[in-house]
Design a protein around this motif. Structure first.
Motif, PDB file in Angstrom:
ATOM      1  N   VAL A 189       0.828  -1.204   0.000  1.00 59.34           N
ATOM      2  CA  VAL A 189       0.000   0.000   0.000  1.00 59.34           C
ATOM      3  C   VAL A 189       0.861   1.253   0.000  1.00 59.34           C
ATOM      4  CG1 VAL A 189      -1.736   1.300   1.293  1.00 59.34           C
ATOM      5  CG2 VAL A 189      -1.910  -1.181   1.111  1.00 59.34           C
ATOM      6  N   ALA A 190       1.956   1.242   0.742  1.00 61.73           N
ATOM      7  CA  ALA A 190       2.851   2.397   0.748  1.00 61.73           C
ATOM      8  C   ALA A 190       3.428   2.641  -0.633  1.00 61.73           C
ATOM      9  CB  ALA A 190       3.976   2.176   1.762  1.00 61.73           C
ATOM     10  N   ASN A 191       3.772   1.573  -1.355  1.00 64.01           N
ATOM     11  CA  ASN A 191       4.304   1.720  -2.712  1.00 64.01           C
ATOM     12  C   ASN A 191       3.234   2.252  -3.663  1.00 64.01           C
ATOM     13  OD1 ASN A 191       6.472   1.157  -4.759  1.00 64.01           O
ATOM     14  ND2 ASN A 191       4.876  -0.214  -5.542  1.00 64.01           N
ATOM     15  N   LEU A 192       2.004   1.741  -3.534  1.00 62.64           N
ATOM     16  CA  LEU A 192       0.919   2.236  -4.376  1.00 62.64           C
ATOM     17  C   LEU A 192       0.622   3.708  -4.086  1.00 62.64           C
ATOM     18  CD1 LEU A 192      -1.566  -0.782  -4.240  1.00 62.64           C
ATOM     19  CD2 LEU A 192      -0.115  -0.091  -6.156  1.00 62.64           C
ATOM     20  N   ALA A 193       0.645   4.058  -2.805  1.00 61.03           N
ATOM     21  CA  ALA A 193       0.384   5.459  -2.446  1.00 61.03           C
ATOM     22  C   ALA A 193       1.481   6.364  -2.977  1.00 61.03           C
ATOM     23  CB  ALA A 193       0.273   5.588  -0.923  1.00 61.03           C
TER      24      ALA A 193
ATOM     25  N   PRO B   3      -9.912  14.054   2.394  1.00 63.28           N
ATOM     26  CA  PRO B   3      -9.017  12.935   2.721  1.00 63.28           C
ATOM     27  C   PRO B   3      -9.739  11.593   2.831  1.00 63.28           C
ATOM     28  CG  PRO B   3      -8.500  14.854   4.067  1.00 63.28           C
ATOM     29  CD  PRO B   3      -9.752  15.184   3.323  1.00 63.28           C
ATOM     30  N   GLN B   4     -11.009  11.626   3.342  1.00 65.31           N
ATOM     31  CA  GLN B   4     -11.738  10.373   3.473  1.00 65.31           C
ATOM     32  C   GLN B   4     -11.970   9.713   2.115  1.00 65.31           C
ATOM     33  OE1 GLN B   4     -12.542  13.232   4.788  1.00 65.31           O
ATOM     34  NE2 GLN B   4     -12.531  12.960   7.021  1.00 65.31           N
ATOM     35  N   GLY B   5     -12.276  10.529   1.109  1.00 66.93           N
ATOM     36  CA  GLY B   5     -12.503   9.982  -0.225  1.00 66.93           C
ATOM     37  C   GLY B   5     -11.245   9.413  -0.840  1.00 66.93           C
ATOM     38  N   ILE B   6     -10.089   9.919  -0.443  1.00 71.64           N
ATOM     39  CA  ILE B   6      -8.820   9.408  -0.959  1.00 71.64           C
ATOM     40  C   ILE B   6      -8.412   8.140  -0.202  1.00 71.64           C
ATOM     41  CG2 ILE B   6      -6.385   9.945  -1.272  1.00 71.64           C
ATOM     42  CD1 ILE B   6      -7.189  12.876  -1.585  1.00 71.64           C
TER      43      ILE B   6
ATOM     44  N   PHE C 120      -7.903   2.820  -0.856  1.00 71.39           N
ATOM     45  CA  PHE C 120      -6.813   2.007  -0.298  1.00 71.39           C
ATOM     46  C   PHE C 120      -7.350   1.046   0.765  1.00 71.39           C
ATOM     47  CE2 PHE C 120      -4.727   5.875  -1.819  1.00 71.39           C
ATOM     48  CZ  PHE C 120      -3.682   5.348  -2.561  1.00 71.39           C
ATOM     49  N   VAL C 121      -8.181   1.588   1.661  1.00 73.84           N
ATOM     50  CA  VAL C 121      -8.721   0.751   2.723  1.00 73.84           C
ATOM     51  C   VAL C 121      -9.634  -0.331   2.153  1.00 73.84           C
ATOM     52  CG1 VAL C 121     -10.164   0.763   4.800  1.00 73.84           C
ATOM     53  CG2 VAL C 121      -8.548   2.628   4.398  1.00 73.84           C
ATOM     54  N   ARG C 122     -10.410   0.009   1.135  1.00 71.02           N
ATOM     55  CA  ARG C 122     -11.335  -0.964   0.549  1.00 71.02           C
ATOM     56  C   ARG C 122     -10.580  -2.139  -0.065  1.00 71.02           C
ATOM     57  NH1 ARG C 122     -14.355   1.592  -4.173  1.00 71.02           N
ATOM     58  NH2 ARG C 122     -12.225   1.405  -5.001  1.00 71.02           N
ATOM     59  N   ASN C 123      -9.527  -1.850  -0.792  1.00 65.06           N
ATOM     60  CA  ASN C 123      -8.744  -2.937  -1.400  1.00 65.06           C
ATOM     61  C   ASN C 123      -8.138  -3.849  -0.330  1.00 65.06           C
ATOM     62  OD1 ASN C 123      -9.303  -1.912  -3.938  1.00 65.06           O
ATOM     63  ND2 ASN C 123      -7.420  -0.692  -4.035  1.00 65.06           N
ATOM     64  N   GLY C 124      -7.617  -3.239   0.716  1.00 64.54           N
ATOM     65  CA  GLY C 124      -7.052  -4.044   1.792  1.00 64.54           C
ATOM     66  C   GLY C 124      -8.107  -4.857   2.510  1.00 64.54           C
ATOM     67  N   LEU C 125      -9.304  -4.257   2.666  1.00 59.45           N
ATOM     68  CA  LEU C 125     -10.387  -4.962   3.343  1.00 59.45           C
ATOM     69  C   LEU C 125     -10.836  -6.181   2.540  1.00 59.45           C
ATOM     70  CD1 LEU C 125     -12.287  -4.899   5.770  1.00 59.45           C
ATOM     71  CD2 LEU C 125     -13.866  -3.514   4.423  1.00 59.45           C
TER      72      LEU C 125
ATOM     73  N   CYS D  15      -3.189  -0.741   5.781  1.00 58.54           N
ATOM     74  CA  CYS D  15      -3.625   0.040   4.620  1.00 58.54           C
ATOM     75  C   CYS D  15      -3.830   1.519   4.970  1.00 58.54           C
ATOM     76  CB  CYS D  15      -4.942  -0.532   4.065  1.00 58.54           C
ATOM     77  SG  CYS D  15      -4.815  -2.176   3.357  1.00 58.54           S
ATOM     78  N   TRP D  16      -4.368   1.755   6.151  1.00 59.48           N
ATOM     79  CA  TRP D  16      -4.731   3.114   6.517  1.00 59.48           C
ATOM     80  C   TRP D  16      -3.514   3.987   6.797  1.00 59.48           C
ATOM     81  CZ3 TRP D  16      -4.296   6.108  11.011  1.00 59.48           C
ATOM     82  CH2 TRP D  16      -5.084   7.249  11.048  1.00 59.48           C
ATOM     83  N   LEU D  17      -2.485   3.452   7.454  1.00 58.50           N
ATOM     84  CA  LEU D  17      -1.338   4.271   7.862  1.00 58.50           C
ATOM     85  C   LEU D  17      -0.595   4.887   6.682  1.00 58.50           C
ATOM     86  CD1 LEU D  17       0.031   2.155  10.858  1.00 58.50           C
ATOM     87  CD2 LEU D  17      -1.146   4.365  10.943  1.00 58.50           C
TER      88      LEU D  17
END
Length: 267
Positions: free
Chosen positions: A164-168, A185-188, A192-197, A248-250
Motif C-alpha cells: 500500500v505504501a508503494n501504491l500510495a 481525505p476520506q474519499g482518498i 486504499f482501505v477498501r482494497n485491503g479490506l 492500509c490506513w497508515l
C-alpha cells in the motif's frame, strides 16, 4: 454403550458358556449389509486358537476406546465379555467422582483391598493423568501453529503495509491533484482501505475454512479434543482484518497529509 438391537452381556456369559459378542453399527453394516447381525459369528484373526463368537447385540457407534479398535477392519469395533477373553489377564475399571478425583486415589486403593485382597492394583491414575501423554503432542503442535500464525500475521502486516505504501507513493501526484481540486481525505483513503479490506476478508474466509477442516480432522483422531471455539475463530478473523486495515490506513493517511503543492512537485 447404547444397545439398538439384541441384548447386552449377562452373568450367564461366562468362560464355560458359548462365546458371544456385541458389534457396532458400522461393523454390522460392513459385514452383513441389508440384514440383521444377530446370530452371525465374528472372531479376531490373530487369535490362536481362533474363537468364534455369536453376535447377540448391536450397539451404536461410539468414539474413543483404543482397546476396541481393529485396524485391519477400518476401526470397526466389537465387544466380548471379559470372562470369555481368556487371553487377557488384566481388568480395568473406572470410578466416577463428584469432586476432584486425585485425592480419592488412596480411598479407591483401600476399597479394592477390601473387596478383592487377592488382586493386585498395579496402576491407578486419573483420566487427566492417563491422557496427558497423548495430548502433550497436540499441545506442542498447538504452540508451534500459534507461533507460525503470529509470524504469518506479522509478515502479512508488513507485506500489506509495503504494497500500500508503494501504491500510495506511485499515486502521490494524482492524490495532490485531487486534493488541490477539493477532494476530502476520506474519499482518498477509502480506495486504499477498501482494497485491503477485500484481501483481508478473503484471507479470513480461506483461513476459517482451513481451520474447520483441521479441527474436524483432529476431532476424528482424538474425539475428546475440544471443538472449534467460535470466540477464538471470530477473534482471529477480526485480528487479521484489523491488522490489514491498519496496514492500509497508515501509509494512505501519510500520503493525504502531504501538501498538494509538494505532491504536485513529486515528479
Amino acid at each position: 454403550m447404547h444397545l439398538i438391537e439384541g441384548r447386552k452381556f449377562t452373568e450367564a456369559d461366562r468362560f464355560d458358556s458359548a462365546p458371544v459378542a456385541i458389534v457396532d453399527e458400522s461393523m454390522a453394516r460392513k459385514l452383513w449389509p441389508g440384514e440383521s447381525a444377530l446370530g452371525k459369528r465374528v472372531a479376531l484373526a490373530w487369535e490362536e486358537p481362533r474363537t468364534w463368537a455369536e453376535v447377540v447385540g448391536v450397539m451404536r457407534d461410539f468414539k474413543g476406546g483404543a482397546e476396541f479398535y481393529n485396524s485391519a477392519m477400518n476401526s470397526l469395533r466389537f465387544l466380548r465379555p471379559w470372562a470369555q477373553d481368556l487371553g487377557n489377564n488384566n481388568i480395568a475399571f473406572a470410578v466416577r467422582t463428584a469432586g476432584p478425583p486425585g485425592p480419592l486415589k488412596e480411598s479407591v486403593r483401600k476399597a479394592m483391598g477390601l473387596l478383592a485382597p487377592d488382586l493386585a492394583l498395579n496402576y491407578l491414575s486419573t483420566i487427566d493423568e492417563d491422557t496427558a501423554p497423548i495430548y502433550s503432542y497436540f499441545n506442542f503442535l498447538r504452540r508451534i501453529l500459534l507461533q507460525i500464525a503470529m509470524l504469518g500475521l506479522l509478515l502479512s502486516a508488513i507485506g500489506i503495509y509495503g504494497v500500500v505504501a508503494n501504491l500510495a507513493a506511485e499515486r502521490t501526484k494524482e492524490i495532490g491533484i485531487r486534493m488541490a481540486l477539493g477532494a476530502q481525505p476520506q474519499g482518498i483513503l477509502w480506495p486504499f482501505v477498501r482494497n485491503g479490506l477485500v484481501l483481508a476478508c478473503t484471507g479470513a474466509i480461506v483461513g476459517l475454512v482451513g481451520a474447520f477442516f483441521l479441527v474436524s480432522t483432529l476431532g476424528r483422531i482424538l474425539p475428546a479434543l475440544p471443538g472449534m471455539n467460535p470466540w477464538v475463530v471470530v477473534g482471529a478473523a477480526a485480528g487479521l482484518i484489523a491488522v490489514a486495515l491498519a496496514a492500509c490506513w497508515l501509509p494512505a493517511r501519510k500520503t493525504t497529509r502531504i501538501s498538494p503543492m509538494i505532491a504536485l512537485r513529486s515528479e
